[in-house]
Design a protein around this motif. Structure first.
Motif, PDB file in Angstrom:
ATOM      1  N   MET A  79      33.806  62.451  34.201  1.00 51.41           N
ATOM      2  CA  MET A  79      35.159  62.790  33.817  1.00 51.41           C
ATOM      3  C   MET A  79      36.118  62.286  34.809  1.00 51.41           C
ATOM      4  SD  MET A  79      34.835  66.946  32.823  1.00 51.41           S
ATOM      5  CE  MET A  79      35.427  67.109  34.207  1.00 51.41           C
ATOM      6  N   ALA A  80      37.144  62.200  34.112  1.00 57.16           N
ATOM      7  CA  ALA A  80      38.545  61.952  35.001  1.00 57.16           C
ATOM      8  C   ALA A  80      39.446  63.108  34.717  1.00 57.16           C
ATOM      9  CB  ALA A  80      39.369  60.739  34.191  1.00 57.16           C
ATOM     10  N   VAL A  81      40.147  63.688  35.895  1.00 56.80           N
ATOM     11  CA  VAL A  81      40.920  64.772  35.607  1.00 56.80           C
ATOM     12  C   VAL A  81      42.408  64.576  36.164  1.00 56.80           C
ATOM     13  CG1 VAL A  81      39.000  66.291  36.417  1.00 56.80           C
ATOM     14  CG2 VAL A  81      40.481  65.265  37.985  1.00 56.80           C
ATOM     15  N   GLU A  82      43.185  65.317  35.638  1.00 56.46           N
ATOM     16  CA  GLU A  82      44.574  65.197  35.819  1.00 56.46           C
ATOM     17  C   GLU A  82      44.946  65.672  37.182  1.00 56.46           C
ATOM     18  OE1 GLU A  82      46.316  67.458  32.738  1.00 56.46           O
ATOM     19  OE2 GLU A  82      45.862  66.174  31.020  1.00 56.46           O
ATOM     20  N   TYR A  83      45.834  64.872  37.729  1.00 57.15           N
ATOM     21  CA  TYR A  83      46.395  65.343  39.057  1.00 57.15           C
ATOM     22  C   TYR A  83      47.064  66.617  38.990  1.00 57.15           C
ATOM     23  CZ  TYR A  83      48.901  65.346  43.493  1.00 57.15           C
ATOM     24  OH  TYR A  83      49.265  65.731  44.721  1.00 57.15           O
ATOM     25  N   GLY A  84      46.570  67.474  40.094  1.00 58.71           N
ATOM     26  CA  GLY A  84      47.179  68.845  40.174  1.00 58.71           C
ATOM     27  C   GLY A  84      46.429  69.879  39.553  1.00 58.71           C
ATOM     28  N   MET A  85      45.237  69.586  39.147  1.00 56.45           N
ATOM     29  CA  MET A  85      44.262  70.640  38.684  1.00 56.45           C
ATOM     30  C   MET A  85      43.493  71.163  39.864  1.00 56.45           C
ATOM     31  SD  MET A  85      45.288  71.083  35.620  1.00 56.45           S
ATOM     32  CE  MET A  85      44.105  72.148  35.075  1.00 56.45           C
ATOM     33  N   LYS A  86      43.015  72.512  39.739  1.00 56.65           N
ATOM     34  CA  LYS A  86      41.917  72.778  40.757  1.00 56.65           C
ATOM     35  C   LYS A  86      40.865  72.572  40.086  1.00 56.65           C
ATOM     36  CE  LYS A  86      45.024  76.652  42.147  1.00 56.65           C
ATOM     37  NZ  LYS A  86      45.070  78.118  42.317  1.00 56.65           N
ATOM     38  N   ILE A  87      40.178  71.466  40.596  1.00 51.74           N
ATOM     39  CA  ILE A  87      38.925  70.874  40.065  1.00 51.74           C
ATOM     40  C   ILE A  87      37.799  71.790  40.233  1.00 51.74           C
ATOM     41  CG2 ILE A  87      37.240  69.104  40.600  1.00 51.74           C
ATOM     42  CD1 ILE A  87      39.430  67.395  41.527  1.00 51.74           C
ATOM     43  N   PRO A  88      37.542  72.665  40.958  1.00 50.90           N
ATOM     44  CA  PRO A  88      36.412  73.712  40.974  1.00 50.90           C
ATOM     45  C   PRO A  88      36.529  74.640  39.576  1.00 50.90           C
ATOM     46  CG  PRO A  88      36.894  73.604  43.224  1.00 50.90           C
ATOM     47  CD  PRO A  88      37.954  72.927  42.554  1.00 50.90           C
ATOM     48  N   GLU A  89      37.522  75.252  39.760  1.00 58.46           N
ATOM     49  CA  GLU A  89      38.049  76.101  38.314  1.00 58.46           C
ATOM     50  C   GLU A  89      37.794  75.529  36.984  1.00 58.46           C
ATOM     51  OE1 GLU A  89      41.608  77.967  39.209  1.00 58.46           O
ATOM     52  OE2 GLU A  89      41.110  78.766  41.170  1.00 58.46           O
ATOM     53  N   MET A  90      38.295  74.132  37.164  1.00 57.83           N
ATOM     54  CA  MET A  90      38.681  73.551  35.949  1.00 57.83           C
ATOM     55  C   MET A  90      36.835  73.200  35.446  1.00 57.83           C
ATOM     56  SD  MET A  90      39.736  69.813  34.861  1.00 57.83           S
ATOM     57  CE  MET A  90      38.262  69.260  35.862  1.00 57.83           C
ATOM     58  N   SER A  91      36.116  72.857  36.463  1.00 59.19           N
ATOM     59  CA  SER A  91      34.594  72.108  36.312  1.00 59.19           C
ATOM     60  C   SER A  91      33.819  73.576  35.714  1.00 59.19           C
ATOM     61  CB  SER A  91      33.962  71.907  37.708  1.00 59.19           C
ATOM     62  OG  SER A  91      34.733  70.331  37.804  1.00 59.19           O
ATOM     63  N   MET A  92      34.201  74.644  36.223  1.00 59.75           N
ATOM     64  CA  MET A  92      33.505  75.785  35.853  1.00 59.75           C
ATOM     65  C   MET A  92      33.841  75.978  34.373  1.00 59.75           C
ATOM     66  SD  MET A  92      33.124  78.636  39.105  1.00 59.75           S
ATOM     67  CE  MET A  92      34.236  79.403  38.427  1.00 59.75           C
ATOM     68  N   LYS A  93      34.962  75.962  34.093  1.00 55.37           N
ATOM     69  CA  LYS A  93      35.305  76.289  32.675  1.00 55.37           C
ATOM     70  C   LYS A  93      34.734  75.119  31.723  1.00 55.37           C
ATOM     71  CE  LYS A  93      39.916  78.288  33.741  1.00 55.37           C
ATOM     72  NZ  LYS A  93      41.077  78.127  33.387  1.00 55.37           N
ATOM     73  N   VAL A  94      34.879  74.045  32.276  1.00 54.61           N
ATOM     74  CA  VAL A  94      33.887  72.860  31.421  1.00 54.61           C
ATOM     75  C   VAL A  94      32.544  73.282  31.334  1.00 54.61           C
ATOM     76  CG1 VAL A  94      33.319  70.493  31.467  1.00 54.61           C
ATOM     77  CG2 VAL A  94      35.683  71.051  32.069  1.00 54.61           C
ATOM     78  N   GLN A  95      31.761  73.451  32.246  1.00 57.15           N
ATOM     79  CA  GLN A  95      30.425  74.022  32.079  1.00 57.15           C
ATOM     80  C   GLN A  95      30.361  74.817  31.200  1.00 57.15           C
ATOM     81  OE1 GLN A  95      30.259  74.587  36.423  1.00 57.15           O
ATOM     82  NE2 GLN A  95      28.694  72.831  36.860  1.00 57.15           N
ATOM     83  N   GLU A  96      31.004  75.956  31.410  1.00 64.24           N
ATOM     84  CA  GLU A  96      30.742  77.342  30.390  1.00 64.24           C
ATOM     85  C   GLU A  96      31.035  76.824  28.870  1.00 64.24           C
ATOM     86  OE1 GLU A  96      33.577  80.326  31.660  1.00 64.24           O
ATOM     87  OE2 GLU A  96      32.490  80.579  33.471  1.00 64.24           O
TER      88      GLU A  96
END
Length: 132
Positions: A79-96
């Motif tokens: 994936m590509a993520v938007e600047y400023g996002m908390k990557i670990p939190e966002m990644s967990m939401k994606v996984q779920e």
């Protein structure tokens, strides 16, 4: 050419066999990942981007790799993520979200959803804003 593998879904009654291709699972996973705030898009990598430009096809499963391991589904998301996002939190939401969506829609058991953040997308700045 890559083989299109079919996954069998267990059917409770003796009415037949249901098979779902890995590409369909990949499309479901890609769409579920893109629903999460902060995901700028899926990344097919250099080879995938060149392939999409040559063939003119846009695949909803780009950046997604699906494999079966002992009857369990393993999904890799690039994936590509938007600047400023908390990557670990966002990644967990994606996984779920990906795990729940794929399991609900296909009836298959998802063992792992691996998230690979390959790029960060910065917001575009207008030239008028730069001058001020």
């Amino acid at each position: 050419m890559e083989e299109n593998i079919l996954s069998e879904v267990p059917v409770e009654e003796e009415t037949g066999i249901v098979r779902i291709s890995d590409e369909v699972i990949g499309v479901i996973a890609g769409l579920a990942a893109s629903e999460i705030e902060g995901v700028a898009g899926m990344s097919a990598g250099l080879v995938g981007d060149i392939s999409n430009k040559i063939t003119g096809k846009k695949s909803n499963s780009k950046g997604v790799k699906v494999t079966m391991d002992n009857g369990l589904v393993v999904i890799d998301l690039h994936m590509a993520v938007e600047y400023g996002m908390k990557i670990p939190e966002m990644s967990m939401k994606v996984q779920e979200n990906v795990k729940n969506t794929v399991e609900t829609m296909t009836g298959l058991n998802v063992a792992l959803v691996n998230v690979f953040v390959e790029s960060v997308i910065f917001p575009k700045v207008d030239k008028d804003e730069e001058i001020e």
